[in-house]
Design an enzyme around this catalytic site. Structure first.
Site, PDB file in Angstrom:
ATOM      1  N   LYS A  56       0.580  -1.441  -0.060  1.00  0.00           N
ATOM      2  CA  LYS A  56       0.175  -0.172  -0.085  1.00  0.00           C
ATOM      3  C   LYS A  56       0.492   0.996  -0.044  1.00  0.00           C
ATOM      4  O   LYS A  56       2.164   0.762   0.669  1.00  0.00           O
ATOM      5  CB  LYS A  56      -1.101   0.776   1.290  1.00  0.00           C
ATOM      6  CG  LYS A  56      -0.021  -0.064   2.802  1.00  0.00           C
ATOM      7  CD  LYS A  56      -1.400   1.176   3.276  1.00  0.00           C
ATOM      8  CE  LYS A  56      -0.195   1.720   3.916  1.00  0.00           C
ATOM      9  NZ  LYS A  56       0.432   1.942   5.677  1.00  0.00           N
TER      10      LYS A  56
ATOM     11  N   HIS B 299       0.479  -5.447   6.308  1.00  0.00           N
ATOM     12  CA  HIS B 299       1.321  -6.170   7.116  1.00  0.00           C
ATOM     13  C   HIS B 299       0.728  -6.784   7.905  1.00  0.00           C
ATOM     14  O   HIS B 299       1.169  -7.511   9.010  1.00  0.00           O
ATOM     15  CB  HIS B 299       2.662  -6.010   7.262  1.00  0.00           C
ATOM     16  CG  HIS B 299       2.513  -4.760   8.371  1.00  0.00           C
ATOM     17  ND1 HIS B 299       1.999  -3.196   8.318  1.00  0.00           N
ATOM     18  CD2 HIS B 299       3.112  -4.253   9.717  1.00  0.00           C
ATOM     19  CE1 HIS B 299       1.729  -2.442   9.357  1.00  0.00           C
ATOM     20  NE2 HIS B 299       2.948  -3.330   9.976  1.00  0.00           N
TER      21      HIS B 299
ATOM     22  N   GLU C  23      -0.572   5.314  18.478  1.00  0.00           N
ATOM     23  CA  GLU C  23       0.516   5.428  18.112  1.00  0.00           C
ATOM     24  C   GLU C  23       1.295   6.429  19.348  1.00  0.00           C
ATOM     25  O   GLU C  23       0.408   7.142  18.841  1.00  0.00           O
ATOM     26  CB  GLU C  23       1.292   5.569  17.344  1.00  0.00           C
ATOM     27  CG  GLU C  23       1.548   4.106  16.387  1.00  0.00           C
ATOM     28  CD  GLU C  23       2.044   4.378  14.677  1.00  0.00           C
ATOM     29  OE1 GLU C  23       3.098   3.637  14.421  1.00  0.00           O
ATOM     30  OE2 GLU C  23       2.210   5.254  14.658  1.00  0.00           O
TER      31      GLU C  23
ATOM     32  N   HIS D  82      -5.433  -1.638   7.185  1.00  0.00           N
ATOM     33  CA  HIS D  82      -4.736  -2.888   8.519  1.00  0.00           C
ATOM     34  C   HIS D  82      -5.721  -3.423   9.042  1.00  0.00           C
ATOM     35  O   HIS D  82      -6.313  -4.172   9.464  1.00  0.00           O
ATOM     36  CB  HIS D  82      -3.798  -1.798   9.272  1.00  0.00           C
ATOM     37  CG  HIS D  82      -2.450  -1.580   8.787  1.00  0.00           C
ATOM     38  ND1 HIS D  82      -2.007  -2.695   6.976  1.00  0.00           N
ATOM     39  CD2 HIS D  82      -1.465  -0.657   8.882  1.00  0.00           C
ATOM     40  CE1 HIS D  82      -0.389  -1.577   7.092  1.00  0.00           C
ATOM     41  NE2 HIS D  82      -0.657  -0.851   7.989  1.00  0.00           N
TER      42      HIS D  82
ATOM     43  N   LYS E 124      -0.466   0.890  21.185  1.00  0.00           N
ATOM     44  CA  LYS E 124      -0.978  -0.376  20.434  1.00  0.00           C
ATOM     45  C   LYS E 124      -1.827  -0.471  20.112  1.00  0.00           C
ATOM     46  O   LYS E 124      -2.789   0.317  19.444  1.00  0.00           O
ATOM     47  CB  LYS E 124      -1.689  -0.787  22.445  1.00  0.00           C
ATOM     48  CG  LYS E 124      -3.275  -0.210  23.270  1.00  0.00           C
ATOM     49  CD  LYS E 124      -3.576  -0.789  23.733  1.00  0.00           C
ATOM     50  CE  LYS E 124      -4.552  -0.005  24.353  1.00  0.00           C
ATOM     51  NZ  LYS E 124      -5.378  -0.275  25.824  1.00  0.00           N
TER      52      LYS E 124
ATOM     53  N   SER F 102      -0.956 -14.793  27.910  1.00  0.00           N
ATOM     54  CA  SER F 102       0.385 -13.908  27.711  1.00  0.00           C
ATOM     55  C   SER F 102       0.539 -14.380  26.427  1.00  0.00           C
ATOM     56  O   SER F 102       1.396 -15.289  27.535  1.00  0.00           O
ATOM     57  CB  SER F 102       0.219 -12.906  28.718  1.00  0.00           C
ATOM     58  OG  SER F 102      -0.276 -11.815  29.068  1.00  0.00           O
TER      59      SER F 102
HETATM   60  C1  BG6 Z   1       2.290   1.566   8.340  1.00  0.00           C
HETATM   61  C2  BG6 Z   1       2.127   2.997   8.559  1.00  0.00           C
HETATM   62  O1  BG6 Z   1       1.563   0.821   7.772  1.00  0.00           O
HETATM   63  O2  BG6 Z   1       1.719   0.639   9.423  1.00  0.00           O
HETATM   64  C3  BG6 Z   1       2.745   3.195   9.700  1.00  0.00           C
HETATM   65  O3  BG6 Z   1       2.141   3.387   7.063  1.00  0.00           O
HETATM   66  C4  BG6 Z   1       2.326   2.681  10.821  1.00  0.00           C
HETATM   67  O4  BG6 Z   1       1.948   4.404   9.645  1.00  0.00           O
HETATM   68  C5  BG6 Z   1       2.378   1.365  10.549  1.00  0.00           C
HETATM   69  O5  BG6 Z   1       2.843   3.609  11.729  1.00  0.00           O
HETATM   70  C6  BG6 Z   1       2.505   0.689  11.740  1.00  0.00           C
HETATM   71  O6  BG6 Z   1       2.812  -0.758  11.965  1.00  0.00           O
HETATM   72  P1  BG6 Z   1       2.953  -1.510  13.104  1.00  0.00           P
HETATM   73  O7  BG6 Z   1       3.270  -2.984  12.537  1.00  0.00           O
HETATM   74  O8  BG6 Z   1       4.279  -1.116  14.311  1.00  0.00           O
HETATM   75  O9  BG6 Z   1       2.267  -1.762  13.662  1.00  0.00           O
END
Ligand code: BG6
Length: 491
Positions: A158, A188, A226, A250, A342, A400
């Protein structure tokens, strides 16, 4: 298990994604023996004119452990780097790609003295604007030519477009050159351990089967937070915003796995068929079920326009019109520069009918899948407070991972997904119709944001985001638990 030569070509080899994700993932696979040096060669391709050694030096820092690397670890890194050859060329002229093809062929020839097939994997760690031309060049110059078998595959990442129309255009352009089984669209999140576990949890456990529906579940939250801003990526981010960066891909992929019906089998096409069905059952988003935010200071980034209307935070309620989910809000929430980092799925159950403990309870049952950090699956439930009194307290059943699977290293998402591309397993990749359906959901909202009709509310960096988002959550039916917080166990 296929054998014969395997060439992995990373296009955009000196870019951020390649350095931070692609090469480290390849290195991990190499260390675990998945990329046997007698079969594999790795090529980096980019415009910059540098030597093999210069590329290796640029990558080394991302592969060596931060502190206290042993000599064995350093040797592993050097052995891996020696597998990498660099080719420079442009992304839209045949010259560079002919050279690349020549290099690949020579290596295939040298490794194929006994075997004969040729596997060629092209990883596009590039901006999508060059996908069409790069795909055309690969198709013209670099396809597998062995008549003893093998394949050519391309991996893309993407942003696949900016809205329904541009995504479809891109899909058409790539689709004219490659068949769907050759195209691997990475998201991912689908490579994360606990995302992959969703299918198993839901369909391998009798416990969940009768509960997983509108009769029992009140609301579902899928949350990404984040605790840092767009740091250095403002230029990219501002053109996309949090919905295109996180939610449309995602979080929506995670939603599919939470909400889809049981696939006919574990075949990738069966699974992806079910995901498409869920996406197509999502009803148009209603404006009053959206809260957008932008953190204060975001526009101070020199690469972000002063008047930027781009959201860095969004809460969006999706509603699925089908028998299982009618009336259950799926709340997707993502934000940058918040108070914590998280990602989790939070399934909140309805109140107990005729509850005799109602007046003393802290909250409802919740089933939480913590994707990261501190991977865990826990179930919040009410138990008797241990002791002489007959009082209740909120507690949890906690799986966990750090505690239960001590000594097990959870693979990086990219590592797993690249291995899938080599093995030809498309289960954890986004199919074209899935992509289309997911853009369809968000395009009207995105267009109204782009036109400036929908404005993000300001929020303080390091906060929970705009207070209006919590209000929306409450309106959607989420009930906060009082006086209880899950604490990941320490080892
Ligand atoms: C990416 C985004 O696809 O995913 C980023 O472009 C983001 O902005 C990242 O920080 C987060 O990935 P993860 O695996 O750290 O949750």
């Amino acid at each position: 298990h296929e054998t014969g030569s395997l060439s992995i070509v990373v296009l955009g080899a000196s870019g951020d994604l390649a350095k931070k994700k692609t090469f480290p993932a390849l290195f991990h696979l190499y260390k675990q023996g998945f990329l046997p040096p007698e079969e594999v060669h790795i090529f980096g391709y980019a415009r910059t004119k540098i030597s093999d050694d210069e590329l290796r030096d640029r990558l080394r820092g991302y592969l060596v452990p931060a502190k206290g690397a042993s000599s064995k670890q350093l040797d592993d890194v050097s052995d891996f780097l020696n597998l990498i050859k660099y080719v420079s060329g442009s992304y839209d002229s045949e010259e560079g790609f002919r050279l690349l093809d020549k290099e690949i062929s020579e290596h295939e020839y040298s490794k194929n003295s006994t075997e004969g097939s040729s596997r060629r994997l092209f990883y596009l760690a590039l901006p999508p604007s060059v996908y069409p031309s790069v795909c055309k060049m690969i198709k013209t110059c670099c396809m597998n030519k062995s008549n003893l078998g093998g394949w050519t595959r391309v991996v893309v990442e993407k942003p696949f477009g900016k809205d329904l129309q541009s995504a479809e255009e891109l899909s058409n352009q790539i689709g004219e050159l490659f068949e769907e089984p050759q195209i691997y669209r990475i998201d991912h999140y689908l490579g994360k351990e606990l995302v992959q576990n969703m299918l198993v949890l839901r369909f391998a456990n009798r416990l969940f089967l009768p509960l997983w529906n509108r009769d029992n579940i009140d609301n579902v939250q899928i949350v990404f937070r984040e605790d840092f801003g767009t740091e250095g990526r403002g230029g990219y981010f501002d053109q996309y915003g949090i919905i295109r960066d996180i939610i449309q891909n995602h979080l929506l992929q995670v939603l599919c796995l939470v909400a889809m019906e049981k696939p006919v089998s574990l075949k990738p096409e069966h699974i992806r068929d079910e995901k498409v069905k869920v996406l197509e059952s999502v009803v148009p988003i209603s404006d009053d079920e959206v809260v957008l935010g932008q953190y204060e200071g975001y526009r101070d980034d020199p690469t972000v326009p002063d008047e930027s209307n781009t959201p860095t935070f969004a809460t969006v309620v999706l509603r699925i019109h089908n028998e299982r989910w009618e009336g259950v809000p799926f709340i997707l929430k993502a934000g940058k520069a918040l108070n914590s980092r998280k990602a989790e799925i939070r399934v909140q159950f309805k109140d107990v009918p005729g509850d005799i403990f109602k007046c003393q309870k802290q909250g409802r049952n919740e089933f939480v899948i913590r994707l990261q950090p501190s991977e865990a699956i826990y179930m919040k439930l009410t138990v008797k407070q241990p002791g002489l009194e007959m009082s209740t307290v909120q507690s949890e059943l906690d799986l966990s991972y750090g505690q239960r699977y001590q000594g097990v290293t959870i693979p990086e998402a990219y590592e797993r997904l690249i291995l899938d591309t080599i093995r030809g397993d498309q289960q954890h990749f986004v199919r074209r119709d899935e992509l289309k359906a997911s853009w369809k959901i968000f395009t009207p909202l995105l267009h109204s944001i782009d036109r400036g009709e929908f404005k993000p509310l300001p929020y303080k960096p390091g906060s929970r985001g705009p207070a209006e988002a919590d209000e929306l959550l409450r309106k959607a039916g989420y009930v906060q638990t009082h006086g209880y917080i899950w604490i990941p166990p320490t080892l």
